[in-house]
Write a protein that holds these residues in place. Structure first.
Motif, PDB file in Angstrom:
ATOM      1  N   SER A   1      35.874  45.422  48.890  1.00 26.53           N
ATOM      2  CA  SER A   1      36.042  45.695  47.397  1.00 26.53           C
ATOM      3  C   SER A   1      38.030  45.486  47.270  1.00 26.53           C
ATOM      4  O   SER A   1      38.169  45.541  48.182  1.00 26.53           O
ATOM      5  N   VAL A   2      38.046  45.499  46.227  1.00 30.16           N
ATOM      6  CA  VAL A   2      39.352  44.624  45.375  1.00 30.16           C
ATOM      7  C   VAL A   2      39.086  45.661  44.449  1.00 30.16           C
ATOM      8  O   VAL A   2      38.962  45.528  43.486  1.00 30.16           O
ATOM      9  N   THR A   3      40.650  46.149  45.120  1.00 34.06           N
ATOM     10  CA  THR A   3      41.729  47.054  43.890  1.00 34.06           C
ATOM     11  C   THR A   3      42.678  45.859  43.003  1.00 34.06           C
ATOM     12  O   THR A   3      43.581  45.018  43.563  1.00 34.06           O
ATOM     13  N   GLY A   4      43.041  46.248  42.109  1.00 38.08           N
ATOM     14  CA  GLY A   4      44.686  45.546  40.841  1.00 38.08           C
ATOM     15  C   GLY A   4      44.092  44.265  40.869  1.00 38.08           C
ATOM     16  O   GLY A   4      43.195  44.126  40.843  1.00 38.08           O
ATOM     17  N   ASP A   5      45.374  44.053  40.045  1.00 39.76           N
ATOM     18  CA  ASP A   5      44.691  42.575  39.270  1.00 39.76           C
ATOM     19  C   ASP A   5      46.270  41.381  39.461  1.00 39.76           C
ATOM     20  O   ASP A   5      46.193  40.451  39.124  1.00 39.76           O
ATOM     21  N   GLU A   6      46.433  41.801  41.158  1.00 38.63           N
ATOM     22  CA  GLU A   6      47.101  40.669  41.319  1.00 38.63           C
ATOM     23  C   GLU A   6      46.827  40.140  43.740  1.00 38.63           C
ATOM     24  O   GLU A   6      46.195  41.951  44.226  1.00 38.63           O
ATOM     25  N   PHE A   7      46.617  39.594  44.159  1.00 38.29           N
ATOM     26  CA  PHE A   7      45.765  39.288  45.744  1.00 38.29           C
ATOM     27  C   PHE A   7      46.454  37.393  45.799  1.00 38.29           C
ATOM     28  O   PHE A   7      46.208  36.861  44.838  1.00 38.29           O
ATOM     29  N   ASP A   8      46.505  37.602  46.962  1.00 44.35           N
ATOM     30  CA  ASP A   8      46.758  36.107  47.305  1.00 44.35           C
ATOM     31  C   ASP A   8      46.417  36.540  48.439  1.00 44.35           C
ATOM     32  O   ASP A   8      46.297  36.717  49.552  1.00 44.35           O
ATOM     33  N   ILE A   9      44.946  35.600  48.778  1.00 41.57           N
ATOM     34  CA  ILE A   9      43.872  35.396  49.527  1.00 41.57           C
ATOM     35  C   ILE A   9      43.824  34.223  50.894  1.00 41.57           C
ATOM     36  O   ILE A   9      43.517  33.226  49.790  1.00 41.57           O
ATOM     37  N   ALA A  10      44.300  34.065  52.088  1.00 44.51           N
ATOM     38  CA  ALA A  10      43.827  32.702  52.341  1.00 44.51           C
ATOM     39  C   ALA A  10      42.284  32.441  53.374  1.00 44.51           C
ATOM     40  O   ALA A  10      42.386  34.140  54.319  1.00 44.51           O
ATOM     41  N   VAL A  11      42.151  31.840  53.106  1.00 47.85           N
ATOM     42  CA  VAL A  11      40.829  32.293  54.307  1.00 47.85           C
ATOM     43  C   VAL A  11      40.621  30.454  55.409  1.00 47.85           C
ATOM     44  O   VAL A  11      40.446  29.375  54.449  1.00 47.85           O
ATOM     45  N   ARG A  12      40.388  30.103  56.720  1.00 46.66           N
ATOM     46  CA  ARG A  12      40.278  29.070  56.974  1.00 46.66           C
ATOM     47  C   ARG A  12      38.701  29.750  57.655  1.00 46.66           C
ATOM     48  O   ARG A  12      37.740  29.888  57.972  1.00 46.66           O
ATOM     49  N   PHE A  13      38.026  27.996  56.936  1.00 51.38           N
ATOM     50  CA  PHE A  13      36.343  27.633  57.582  1.00 51.38           C
ATOM     51  C   PHE A  13      37.070  26.429  58.943  1.00 51.38           C
ATOM     52  O   PHE A  13      37.893  25.531  58.817  1.00 51.38           O
ATOM     53  N   SER A  14      36.059  26.784  59.634  1.00 49.66           N
ATOM     54  CA  SER A  14      35.623  25.710  61.116  1.00 49.66           C
ATOM     55  C   SER A  14      34.801  25.173  61.139  1.00 49.66           C
ATOM     56  O   SER A  14      34.484  24.582  61.555  1.00 49.66           O
ATOM     57  N   SER A  15      34.303  25.259  60.005  1.00 51.56           N
ATOM     58  CA  SER A  15      32.982  24.243  59.215  1.00 51.56           C
ATOM     59  C   SER A  15      32.919  23.501  58.473  1.00 51.56           C
ATOM     60  O   SER A  15      34.122  23.724  57.571  1.00 51.56           O
TER      61      SER A  15
END
Length: 223
Positions: free
Chosen positions: A75-89
């Motif tokens: 679940s996400v709240t708010g109208d701002e976010f900054d998300i980093a995702v690291r994949f090893s595949s």
């Protein structure tokens, strides 16, 4: 230093580097529309743990207008976010895909990710709304340069960037989309077509990080 650290805004997303034996189901929800996917936390030793999402071959699990992808959402709240995702595949075979979804509901969402078109790796972004798809980006990318994806939202503006190390970023696309965001998370997908059988694919996720709320990672240094 984590990009965005110290930014003054409400917390909207909880970081996870998947170092527990089991997926934290109080934080994450597994969505498996086809019903044959597999989600687990895999420990490769020396504290090197990953979230593993596997879609079997033979039937499509595509993140299209009917979202059949295997995904793990929060679940996400708010109208701002900054998300980093690291994949090893890396999607190494044609019609394999991995990435990140920002979702209002199952029929209205944004898709950011890496896919293999049969000739090489591509970075892509799309808006899926009311059974139609708008491609925002579909461009070739070097696998070594795009192990980390970063999705930033400010009001109705979304930015996709990529990085090899989580420190130096290249902006891939910026676009606007009116979306009442309720959830976000990672996905694994495959596709069929043109007499091609959808291939098996396993996406390995090292971490999902809210850059405004960094965590002390147990399986690798924080970016």
């Amino acid at each position: 230093v984590v990009p965005g650290e110290g930014r003054s805004r409400a917390r909207s997303f909880t970081s996870d580097d998947f170092n527990l034996v089991l997926l934290d189901r109080s934080r994450w929800t597994v969505v498996d529309p086809v019903g044959d996917g597999n989600v687990s936390v895999t420990d490769h030793g020396m504290g090197d743990a990953h979230l593993s999402l596997t879609v079997p071959g033979g039937s499509p699990h595509d993140a299209g207008e009917r979202n059949r992808s295997l995904r793990v959402m929060q679940s996400v709240t708010g109208d701002e976010f900054d998300i980093a995702v690291r994949f090893s595949s890396i999607p190494a075979a044609g019609r394999q895909m991995q990435g990140f979804l920002v979702e209002q509901d199952e029929g209205n969402y944004l898709r950011f990710g890496l896919h293999n078109d049969g000739t090489g790796l591509r970075i892509a972004a799309a808006t899926i709304s009311e059974q139609s798809t708008t491609v925002r980006l579909d461009a070739p990318v070097d696998a070594d340069a795009a192990s980390v994806l970063r999705i930033t939202r400010t009001d109705d503006t979304f930015r996709l960037a990529y990085s090899a190390d989580g420190l130096t970023w290249t902006t891939a696309t910026v676009f606007t989309a009116a979306l009442d965001v309720a959830a976000a998370g990672v996905f694994a997908a495959n596709q069929g077509g043109d007499d091609e059988t959808p291939p098996t694919f396993t996406a390995l996720v090292d971490y999902v990080l809210d850059t405004a709320e960094p965590i002390s990672m147990e399986d690798r240094p924080a970016v």
